[in-house]
Write a protein that holds these residues in place. Structure first.
Motif, mmCIF file in Angstrom:
data_model
loop_
_atom_site.group_PDB
_atom_site.id
_atom_site.type_symbol
_atom_site.label_atom_id
_atom_site.label_comp_id
_atom_site.label_asym_id
_atom_site.label_seq_id
_atom_site.Cartn_x
_atom_site.Cartn_y
_atom_site.Cartn_z
ATOM 1 N N LYS A 1 -17.364 -12.212 49.597
ATOM 2 C CA LYS A 1 -16.904 -12.360 48.073
ATOM 3 C C LYS A 1 -17.945 -12.044 46.942
ATOM 4 O O LYS A 1 -17.761 -11.380 46.048
ATOM 5 C CB LYS A 1 -16.499 -13.781 47.813
ATOM 6 N N LEU A 2 -19.238 -12.661 47.318
ATOM 7 C CA LEU A 2 -20.124 -12.301 46.359
ATOM 8 C C LEU A 2 -20.488 -10.853 46.335
ATOM 9 O O LEU A 2 -20.926 -10.165 45.195
ATOM 10 C CB LEU A 2 -21.450 -12.985 47.059
ATOM 11 N N SER A 3 -20.611 -10.097 47.590
ATOM 12 C CA SER A 3 -20.785 -8.755 47.593
ATOM 13 C C SER A 3 -19.809 -7.986 46.754
ATOM 14 O O SER A 3 -19.967 -6.895 45.791
ATOM 15 C CB SER A 3 -20.708 -8.253 48.992
ATOM 16 N N LYS A 4 -18.544 -8.423 46.877
ATOM 17 C CA LYS A 4 -17.448 -7.757 46.188
ATOM 18 C C LYS A 4 -17.607 -7.817 44.584
ATOM 19 O O LYS A 4 -17.456 -6.933 43.827
ATOM 20 C CB LYS A 4 -16.173 -8.286 46.355
ATOM 21 N N GLU A 5 -18.070 -9.036 44.289
ATOM 22 C CA GLU A 5 -18.285 -9.351 42.741
ATOM 23 C C GLU A 5 -19.434 -8.441 42.102
ATOM 24 O O GLU A 5 -19.163 -8.150 40.884
ATOM 25 C CB GLU A 5 -18.837 -10.715 42.611
#
Length: 680
Positions: A96-100
């Motif tokens: 999730k953090l990487s996609k953000e």
């Protein structure tokens, strides 16, 4: 005998999974870190320690590179202590953090970790995440990890019985590893390819790939890779090769190969591997007709794996024992052990071993042979159906992923086209705007230059007119001075001399004569008043024809501008009877109007009409640009015109429309004119 290849393939995958980057410390602002004594903790203490780090990491609420790395590190550590749920949680958080922030390095890694978490429970989900990770790794040209994802997909396909698809995926993985130095992964891919070809009954090709895998071990030794790891690889490959020898009926080659690795060191350090080698050696001897110590070897291997609690290994050993007792004509013992094997295979959902045990039972248990045969057929059909559905499922995942990828490519391409067109139009708009701005500025400069030249010419013309008027004034002054000197001064001198002479006499005749001279002084006074009055109202207009003065004014302007001026004056007007003050102001009004037309109107024609009826009326009409009267009503020129007319009690009116010219109307009452003339 083919069941043993599953053990070796499992070992290969286990080795690959353990190649995740396992770093035992990280730092985050000197707060979150792995302690140096972490590896010495028990499993429970490790989990508690990881939980505390996870809680502290969540409280930071930051999304930087270190935060995402720590989530992935925690996912790895939880995976090693077999806490799959928490490993999955941190992997999903990292994703999730990487996609953000569009972290193209850690996003595929998080997908890879999520796939590992689903591998043993939801193979289709694991396949899905491996596939997406593969696409991203290809995008960033990380070919080693691309090959790793292809290997993981192939492993899932292998265990679902999709051997053809497995062969395709492994072939692609090996192709990506052509220039790689990841020898462990190269070894594992060739080893799995050998197992896959074994299932497809292509034994010679399978043997070739296993030998390629063995050659990788020599390269690994040269590169000083861990000796224990190489030993595990070596044992795995020899077991796989011995399986192929057995399938080809070359039992003596299998026995020789297995005896070479059956050592006390293997038994002490890697008891599970030792048990597999021992049971395989016993099986090969049994198939070769050599039953010496075979039973004891099977029971020793079974005791080792039972103590470790690995049910899959127990299952294989019991099947081997059941088959051994069948060769020894011990039907009761064989049926007993094979039933146990069948129950265990059903329990752990090992479909191939279920079929193997049923097939052997149908051969051994003559009484229940038909029951086992029918069960075998039903189970086999079910397995085939499941494998067929699995094949379609994985194919659908590949197709849908490919479809989404293609749609994204088309969308990206369309967006690129749209962006290019927008940028092009914007650039074109800027060029056109700049060109128009430059063109406008050039026109403005040309206009200002022309206006400046016109103003200079008008100024020169006004200067010339002013000079002419000064000359006329000087002439008039000289004339008046002459009249004063030659006329009035002489008269005054004569009267003064006579009065001085008569001052000594007082007779009636002298008194009468003196009165005449006094009247003469009054006449001289009136004459001086007349001269003074004419001087104050500019005798210039008395000595010149007013129409001539107006035509001269128009002609002087006509020479410097393109506007055609036309004077229309009523011939019935007797300008000599009009007081000079009116002629002066009419002259100034016409002069101001001509100046305005020259500067602002851009007119082709301008007509000046002077009409006499009940009023003396002046009209100045042009066909120029016109203007908004409401906006221009406070202009200084218009105010001056209006004040000139009002000072003479006249009427002033101006009409103008943009694009339709301008009309100025001035009217003076004849009654007022006459009154002014009377009192003047």
């Amino acid at each position: 005998m083919g069941t043993l290849s599953k053990i070796t393939c499992f070992l290969t995958l286990f080795i690959i999974c353990c190649t995740k980057n396992k770093t035992v410390f990280h730092e985050k602002k000197d707060v979150i870190f792995f302690d140096k004594n972490y590896n010495n903790l028990t499993k429970l203490k490790k989990e508690n320690y990881l939980d505390s780090l996870g809680d502290l990491l969540i409280k930071t609420r930051e999304n930087d590179t270190l935060t995402r790395n720590l989530h992935l590190e925690l996912a790895t550590e939880y995976y090693y202590i077999n806490n799959i749920n928490k490993s999955l949680s941190h992997s999903e958080k990292a994703l999730k953090l990487s996609k953000e922030v569009n972290d193209i390095i850690r996003e595929p890694k998080a997908l890879f970790y999520i796939g590992d978490c689903y591998r043993n429970t939801r193979k289709d989900s694991a396949y899905f995440y491996y596939l997406h990770a593969e696409k991203l790794y290809i995008k960033i040209q990380d070919y080693d990890n691309t090959a790793r994802m292809l290997f993981n997909k192939a492993h899932i396909l292998f265990y679902d019985g999709n051997y053809i698809e497995c062969e395709v995926e492994i072939s692609n993985a090996i192709r990506y590893l052509t220039k790689s130095k990841n020898y462990q992964l190269i070894y594992s891919c060739n080893n799995l390819m050998g197992n896959c070809l074994e299932k497809l009954a292509n034994y010679d090709e399978a043997l070739r790939y296993h030998k390629i895998a063995m050659e990788c071990l020599d390269t690994m030794r040269i590169n000083n890779i861990d000796k224990d790891e190489i030993n595990n690889y070596n044992v795995t490959s020899i077991i796989n090769i011995s399986n192929l020898y057995d399938l080809k009926g070359e039992y003596s080659k299998s026995i020789t190969a297995l005896q070479g690795i059956l050592t006390e060191e293997l038994k002490n350090r890697w008891p599970r591997l030792y048990a597999n080698v021992l049971s395989n050696l016993a099986y090969s001897k049994m198939k070769n007709g050599d039953y010496n110590n075979v039973q004891s070897m099977f029971f020793e291997a079974l005791n080792i794996v039972e103590s470790s609690g690995i049910e899959s290994d127990v299952l294989y050993k019991k099947i081997y024992l059941g088959e051994f007792f069948l060769t020894q004509k011990d039907t009761i013992k064989s049926i007993e052990i094979l039933k146990e094997a069948n129950e265990l295979a059903v329990k752990i959902k090992s479909s191939n071993e279920v079929l193997t045990s049923l097939k052997l039972l149908s051969t051994v248990d003559i009484k229940n042979s038909l029951f086992y045969a029918n069960t075998y057929i039903n189970v086999s059909d079910s397995i085939n159906l499941v494998q067929k559905n699995a094949h379609h499922k994985y194919a659908r995942i590949e197709y849908e992923t490919s479809l989404v990828t293609d749609e994204n490519k088309v969308l990206s391409k369309n967006n690129l086209y749209l962006l290019t067109i927008c940028v092009g139009l914007l650039f074109l708009f800027i060029i056109i705007s700049l060109f128009r701005h430059i063109k406008y500025k050039n026109k403005e400069l040309i206009f200002l230059k022309r206006q400046h030249l016109a103003n200079e010419e008008i100024y020169q013309l006004l200067s010339q007119e002013h000079e002419k008027m000064n000359i006329v004034k000087e002439n008039e002054k000289a004339k008046i001075a002459k009249e004063l000197h030659d006329g009035i001064m002489n008269k005054i001198y004569g009267v003064r001399m006579n009065l001085g002479f008569m001052n000594t006499k007082i007779d009636d005749k002298i008194i009468k004569k003196r009165r005449e001279y006094i009247d003469e002084l009054q006449n001289i006074e009136n004459e001086i008043r007349t001269i003074s009055h004419d001087l104050s109202y500019t005798t210039f207009f008395d000595g010149n024809d007013f129409n001539y003065l107006l035509r001269s004014l128009i002609e002087n302007h006509q020479n410097i501008i393109e506007t055609h001026f036309k004077l229309e004056s009523d011939p019935q007007i007797e300008w000599l009877s009009i007081p000079n003050i009116y002629k002066i102001n009419m002259y100034r009004i016409i002069q101001e109007a001509i100046l305005n037309v020259s500067k602002y109107a851009n007119a082709k024609n301008c007509t000046i009409k002077i009409i006499l009826h009940n009023f003396l009326e002046l009209n100045i009409i042009d066909d120029g640009d016109g203007f908004d009267v409401n906006h221009k009503k406070n202009g200084i020129g218009l105010i001056n015109l209006n004040e000139r007319v009002k000072s003479l009690k006249g009427h002033f009116k101006i009409e103008s429309v943009k694009g339709k010219g301008t009309k100025i109307n001035v009217m003076f009452s004849l009654h007022i004119l006459m009154m002014d003339q009377k009192y003047s």
